[in-house]
Design a protein around this motif. Structure first.
Motif, PDB file in Angstrom:
ATOM      1  N   CYS A  92       0.830  -1.215   0.000  1.00  0.00           N
ATOM      2  CA  CYS A  92       0.000   0.000   0.000  1.00  0.00           C
ATOM      3  C   CYS A  92       0.862   1.262   0.000  1.00  0.00           C
ATOM      4  O   CYS A  92       0.603   2.203  -0.762  1.00  0.00           O
ATOM      5  N   LEU A  93       1.885   1.276   0.848  1.00  0.00           N
ATOM      6  CA  LEU A  93       2.736   2.464   0.946  1.00  0.00           C
ATOM      7  C   LEU A  93       3.585   2.658  -0.306  1.00  0.00           C
ATOM      8  O   LEU A  93       3.779   3.791  -0.755  1.00  0.00           O
ATOM      9  N   ASP A  94       4.082   1.559  -0.869  1.00  0.00           N
ATOM     10  CA  ASP A  94       4.852   1.649  -2.123  1.00  0.00           C
ATOM     11  C   ASP A  94       4.001   2.268  -3.221  1.00  0.00           C
ATOM     12  O   ASP A  94       4.452   3.141  -3.965  1.00  0.00           O
ATOM     13  N   ARG A  95       2.749   1.819  -3.314  1.00  0.00           N
ATOM     14  CA  ARG A  95       1.851   2.322  -4.344  1.00  0.00           C
ATOM     15  C   ARG A  95       1.481   3.784  -4.087  1.00  0.00           C
ATOM     16  O   ARG A  95       1.494   4.606  -4.996  1.00  0.00           O
ATOM     17  N   LEU A  96       1.160   4.113  -2.845  1.00  0.00           N
ATOM     18  CA  LEU A  96       0.747   5.463  -2.486  1.00  0.00           C
ATOM     19  C   LEU A  96       1.865   6.478  -2.722  1.00  0.00           C
ATOM     20  O   LEU A  96       1.644   7.538  -3.297  1.00  0.00           O
ATOM     21  N   MET A  97       3.049   6.147  -2.271  1.00  0.00           N
ATOM     22  CA  MET A  97       4.152   7.111  -2.296  1.00  0.00           C
ATOM     23  C   MET A  97       5.096   6.936  -3.478  1.00  0.00           C
ATOM     24  O   MET A  97       6.116   7.618  -3.559  1.00  0.00           O
ATOM     25  N   ILE A  98       4.745   5.988  -4.351  1.00  0.00           N
ATOM     26  CA  ILE A  98       5.567   5.694  -5.539  1.00  0.00           C
ATOM     27  C   ILE A  98       7.044   5.582  -5.119  1.00  0.00           C
ATOM     28  O   ILE A  98       7.920   6.305  -5.575  1.00  0.00           O
ATOM     29  N   HIS A  99       7.251   4.669  -4.194  1.00  0.00           N
ATOM     30  CA  HIS A  99       8.592   4.462  -3.632  1.00  0.00           C
ATOM     31  C   HIS A  99       8.680   3.005  -3.184  1.00  0.00           C
ATOM     32  O   HIS A  99       7.713   2.450  -2.668  1.00  0.00           O
ATOM     33  N   ASP A 100       9.823   2.385  -3.349  1.00  0.00           N
ATOM     34  CA  ASP A 100      10.022   1.003  -2.920  1.00  0.00           C
ATOM     35  C   ASP A 100      10.682   1.006  -1.540  1.00  0.00           C
ATOM     36  O   ASP A 100      11.896   1.114  -1.421  1.00  0.00           O
ATOM     37  N   PHE A 101       9.843   0.949  -0.491  1.00  0.00           N
ATOM     38  CA  PHE A 101      10.366   0.955   0.876  1.00  0.00           C
ATOM     39  C   PHE A 101      11.030  -0.367   1.195  1.00  0.00           C
ATOM     40  O   PHE A 101      10.484  -1.435   0.872  1.00  0.00           O
ATOM     41  N   PRO A 102      12.172  -0.343   1.857  1.00  0.00           N
ATOM     42  CA  PRO A 102      12.751  -1.605   2.332  1.00  0.00           C
ATOM     43  C   PRO A 102      11.841  -2.178   3.433  1.00  0.00           C
ATOM     44  O   PRO A 102      11.273  -1.417   4.225  1.00  0.00           O
ATOM     45  N   MET A 103      11.714  -3.478   3.482  1.00  0.00           N
ATOM     46  CA  MET A 103      10.865  -4.117   4.491  1.00  0.00           C
ATOM     47  C   MET A 103      11.340  -3.749   5.892  1.00  0.00           C
ATOM     48  O   MET A 103      10.533  -3.578   6.803  1.00  0.00           O
ATOM     49  N   SER A 104      12.634  -3.575   6.073  1.00  0.00           N
ATOM     50  CA  SER A 104      13.147  -3.203   7.399  1.00  0.00           C
ATOM     51  C   SER A 104      12.570  -1.860   7.856  1.00  0.00           C
ATOM     52  O   SER A 104      12.263  -1.680   9.031  1.00  0.00           O
ATOM     53  N   GLU A 105      12.376  -0.927   6.936  1.00  0.00           N
ATOM     54  CA  GLU A 105      11.804   0.378   7.284  1.00  0.00           C
ATOM     55  C   GLU A 105      10.332   0.232   7.679  1.00  0.00           C
ATOM     56  O   GLU A 105       9.857   0.894   8.605  1.00  0.00           O
ATOM     57  N   ILE A 106       9.613  -0.647   6.998  1.00  0.00           N
ATOM     58  CA  ILE A 106       8.202  -0.906   7.321  1.00  0.00           C
ATOM     59  C   ILE A 106       8.111  -1.514   8.719  1.00  0.00           C
ATOM     60  O   ILE A 106       7.306  -1.080   9.545  1.00  0.00           O
ATOM     61  N   LEU A 107       8.940  -2.513   8.996  1.00  0.00           N
ATOM     62  CA  LEU A 107       8.912  -3.183  10.300  1.00  0.00           C
ATOM     63  C   LEU A 107       9.308  -2.230  11.432  1.00  0.00           C
ATOM     64  O   LEU A 107       8.725  -2.270  12.516  1.00  0.00           O
ATOM     65  N   GLU A 108      10.282  -1.355  11.179  1.00  0.00           N
ATOM     66  CA  GLU A 108      10.671  -0.366  12.186  1.00  0.00           C
ATOM     67  C   GLU A 108       9.514   0.590  12.466  1.00  0.00           C
ATOM     68  O   GLU A 108       9.255   0.951  13.623  1.00  0.00           O
ATOM     69  N   SER A 109       8.815   0.997  11.424  1.00  0.00           N
ATOM     70  CA  SER A 109       7.672   1.891  11.590  1.00  0.00           C
ATOM     71  C   SER A 109       6.566   1.209  12.395  1.00  0.00           C
ATOM     72  O   SER A 109       5.979   1.817  13.299  1.00  0.00           O
TER      73      SER A 109
END
Length: 193
Positions: free
Chosen positions: A27-44
């Motif tokens: 969802c966040l990758d699509r919304l922000m047109i950015h490929d977030f690392p999974m580590s950043e998602i888990l930290e958030s």
């Protein structure tokens, strides 16, 4: 890069069932047109969880069935339970609880298996548990006629505050010492006579 915590929080809040870290990332990758690392998602996710672990909140974020969901804290379970009881017009009958227990402990199971244990037809009870969304169809068995298989649902897990079926209490935990026949001291007295 803007912090994504509020977006993560809103996704967990809006999800009607526990949402996985993979789905949050998608969802966040699509919304922000950015490929977030999974580590950043888990930290958030962990930062958001820490925020709601504070005493200011009556709820927090729990990991349930490989996903995340808002849940009331144990201190407030009686309060929420009161609401759920008031909202529920029809409580689960003893028959429904028996059937639900069989499914929970032996899942996935067929209706024939349930009826074999209970000794009576379970069509009505299984249908009611499906309507209450406490169980769901888990596929079909490979046997003759390919009967439907039933398992507990995420709503069942949420209702009983479980992460997975492995968290169900064991028979040993459910059996209390008070249910044993006689007490050791009484047995000793009988043996002495």
């Amino acid at each position: 890069m803007e912090r994504i915590d509020q977006h993560v929080e809103s996704l967990i809040f809006a999800a009607d069932s526990p949402i996985s870290a993979d789905m949050i990332k998608t969802c966040l990758d699509r919304l922000m047109i950015h490929d977030f690392p999974m580590s950043e998602i888990l930290e958030s996710i962990e930062r958001v969880r820490s925020k709601f672990d504070q005493n200011d909140f009556s709820f927090n974020i729990q990991e349930i069935d490989s996903g995340y969901a808002f849940m009331s804290k144990p201190l407030f379970h009686p309060t929420v339970s009161t609401l759920l009881k008031e909202k529920s017009n029809a409580k689960l009958t003893k028959v429904a609880m028996e059937t639900l227990s069989i499914i929970a402990y032996k899942q996935p199971v067929t209706k024939t298996y349930i009826e074999g244990i209970r000794g009576v037809n379970s069509d009505y009870t299984v249908q009611k548990l499906l309507e209450k969304e406490l169980i769901e169809i888990a596929g079909r068995e490979d046997g003759p006629g390919k009967p439907l298989l039933y398992k507990t649902s995420n709503k069942f897990m949420d209702y009983f505050g479980l992460r997975s079926p492995k968290d169900l209490p064991t028979l040993k935990e459910l059996t209390s010492q008070d249910e044993s026949i006689g007490k050791p001291s009484e047995l000793e007295i009988v043996e002495e006579e």
